[in-house]
Design a protein around this motif. Structure first.
Motif, PDB file in Angstrom:
ATOM      1  N   UNK A  83       0.817  -1.215   0.000  1.00 40.16           N
ATOM      2  CA  UNK A  83       0.000   0.000   0.000  1.00 40.16           C
ATOM      3  C   UNK A  83       0.847   1.260   0.000  1.00 40.16           C
ATOM      4  N   UNK A  84       1.958   1.242   0.765  1.00 44.72           N
ATOM      5  CA  UNK A  84       2.721   2.480   0.950  1.00 44.72           C
ATOM      6  C   UNK A  84       4.180   2.161   1.255  1.00 44.72           C
ATOM      7  N   UNK A  85       5.052   3.058   0.786  1.00 48.11           N
ATOM      8  CA  UNK A  85       6.487   3.008   1.101  1.00 48.11           C
ATOM      9  C   UNK A  85       6.835   4.277   1.869  1.00 48.11           C
ATOM     10  N   UNK A  86       7.441   4.132   3.033  1.00 48.24           N
ATOM     11  CA  UNK A  86       7.956   5.276   3.798  1.00 48.24           C
ATOM     12  C   UNK A  86       9.470   5.165   3.816  1.00 48.24           C
ATOM     13  N   UNK A 124      11.782  17.250   5.463  1.00 44.93           N
ATOM     14  CA  UNK A 124      13.235  17.295   5.631  1.00 44.93           C
ATOM     15  C   UNK A 124      13.574  17.395   7.118  1.00 44.93           C
ATOM     16  N   UNK A 125      14.452  16.507   7.585  1.00 41.66           N
ATOM     17  CA  UNK A 125      14.956  16.588   8.945  1.00 41.66           C
ATOM     18  C   UNK A 125      16.186  17.496   8.979  1.00 41.66           C
ATOM     19  N   UNK A 126      16.528  17.989  10.153  1.00 45.48           N
ATOM     20  CA  UNK A 126      17.653  18.921  10.255  1.00 45.48           C
ATOM     21  C   UNK A 126      18.987  18.266   9.905  1.00 45.48           C
ATOM     22  N   UNK A 127      19.024  16.936   9.919  1.00 45.55           N
ATOM     23  CA  UNK A 127      20.236  16.194   9.556  1.00 45.55           C
ATOM     24  C   UNK A 127      20.463  16.146   8.051  1.00 45.55           C
ATOM     25  N   UNK A 128      19.461  16.553   7.266  1.00 45.53           N
ATOM     26  CA  UNK A 128      19.542  16.425   5.818  1.00 45.53           C
ATOM     27  C   UNK A 128      18.824  15.205   5.287  1.00 45.53           C
ATOM     28  N   UNK A 129      18.311  14.356   6.167  1.00 43.98           N
ATOM     29  CA  UNK A 129      17.545  13.182   5.758  1.00 43.98           C
ATOM     30  C   UNK A 129      16.165  13.637   5.283  1.00 43.98           C
ATOM     31  N   UNK A 130      15.733  13.088   4.156  1.00 43.72           N
ATOM     32  CA  UNK A 130      14.399  13.353   3.634  1.00 43.72           C
ATOM     33  C   UNK A 130      13.476  12.184   3.940  1.00 43.72           C
ATOM     34  N   UNK A 131      12.309  12.470   4.466  1.00 44.52           N
ATOM     35  CA  UNK A 131      11.313  11.442   4.727  1.00 44.52           C
ATOM     36  C   UNK A 131      10.259  11.539   3.628  1.00 44.52           C
ATOM     37  N   UNK A 132      10.292  10.574   2.724  1.00 45.21           N
ATOM     38  CA  UNK A 132       9.378  10.575   1.581  1.00 45.21           C
ATOM     39  C   UNK A 132       8.400   9.413   1.695  1.00 45.21           C
ATOM     40  N   UNK A 133       7.132   9.722   1.524  1.00 46.31           N
ATOM     41  CA  UNK A 133       6.088   8.704   1.555  1.00 46.31           C
ATOM     42  C   UNK A 133       5.497   8.565   0.158  1.00 46.31           C
ATOM     43  N   UNK A 134       5.511   7.346  -0.357  1.00 45.28           N
ATOM     44  CA  UNK A 134       5.022   7.057  -1.701  1.00 45.28           C
ATOM     45  C   UNK A 134       3.942   5.994  -1.658  1.00 45.28           C
ATOM     46  N   UNK A 135       3.003   6.091  -2.598  1.00 43.45           N
ATOM     47  CA  UNK A 135       2.042   5.016  -2.823  1.00 43.45           C
ATOM     48  C   UNK A 135       2.072   4.627  -4.296  1.00 43.45           C
ATOM     49  N   UNK A 136       1.912   3.343  -4.567  1.00 47.76           N
ATOM     50  CA  UNK A 136       1.872   2.936  -5.972  1.00 47.76           C
ATOM     51  C   UNK A 136       0.778   3.669  -6.724  1.00 47.76           C
ATOM     52  N   UNK A 137       1.123   4.128  -7.917  1.00 44.62           N
ATOM     53  CA  UNK A 137       0.183   4.878  -8.727  1.00 44.62           C
ATOM     54  C   UNK A 137      -0.827   3.954  -9.360  1.00 44.62           C
ATOM     55  N   UNK A 138      -2.085   4.390  -9.355  1.00 46.87           N
ATOM     56  CA  UNK A 138      -3.132   3.604 -10.010  1.00 46.87           C
ATOM     57  C   UNK A 138      -2.887   3.521 -11.513  1.00 46.87           C
ATOM     58  N   UNK A 139      -2.099   4.472 -12.018  1.00 47.37           N
ATOM     59  CA  UNK A 139      -1.787   4.460 -13.450  1.00 47.37           C
ATOM     60  C   UNK A 139      -0.867   3.307 -13.805  1.00 47.37           C
TER      61      UNK A 139
END
Length: 204
Positions: A154-157, A188-203
């Protein structure tokens, strides 16, 4: 219906192997274990708070053999009364069900653990169809690939670290099924780490 959610600490070149410690996983001669530590020390606790929030929604763990054995050797034996995030996660992980994909294991020593059986996609589809919350996948790159091939995620964090290792197991390795995603949230965290949340596209 439950949701299968993949969480991963990942480098810019896609490596997810052994971020937590030097001896976590040396498979393939991997020598960079513990690569998250330098960045986590800079974030002022943001990362820990985020993981705690994520894991407060975890109703079950879904793991491949190697990740299960790593988790059982840590969370399965640590003191539930430890302070902070360690104690919190130890209590939660001991309580919730652990579902394990393995062709070789026949017994599981960590309480509330069970094997999925020979037909992993069918077993996971059955778990997903039941009422519940988030079923969490950590590590387990081969399992994730199988789940993706059957459209079960369902989701990738992804916590993306500004680091290139040049070697190690990748989350999206050669042969991973063609996948398109929608970016649901980024932080974006102060350390430079990005927290990206993705879901598979219905396309697709």
């Amino acid at each position: 219906m439950s949701t299968i959610v993949v969480q991963a600490f990942i480098t810019l070149d896609g490596v997810v192997q052994a971020g937590g410690g030097p001896d976590e996983d040396r498979e393939g001669g991997f020598e960079h274990g513990g690569w998250t530590a330098e960045y986590d020390e800079r974030d002022g606790g943001e990362g820990g708070e985020l993981v705690a929030a994520w894991e407060s929604r975890t109703e079950a763990l879904l793991l491949g053999r190697k990740t299960y054995e790593i988790f059982a050797g840590f969370w399965g034996v640590w003191d539930e009364d430890a302070e902070g995030l360690q104690g919190e996660l130890t209590r939660r992980y001991n309580r919730i069900p652990k579902y394990v994909a393995s062709r070789t294991l026949t017994e599981l020593g960590w309480k509330n653990s069970q094997l999925l059986g020979a037909d992993v996609p069918a077993a996971v589809a059955e778990l997903r169809a039941k009422p519940g919350g988030e079923i969490r996948v950590w590590g387990s790159t081969q399992l994730i690939r199988t789940l993706a091939e059957h459209n079960l995620i369902y989701e990738y964090r992804l916590a993306v670290y500004p680091l290139v290792l040049g070697t190690g197991k990748k989350l999206f390795s050669d042969g991973f099924p063609l996948s398109r995603f929608e970016l649901i949230e980024t932080r974006a965290l102060r350390s430079g780490v990005l927290i990206n949340t993705y879901r598979p596209s219905e396309a697709g």
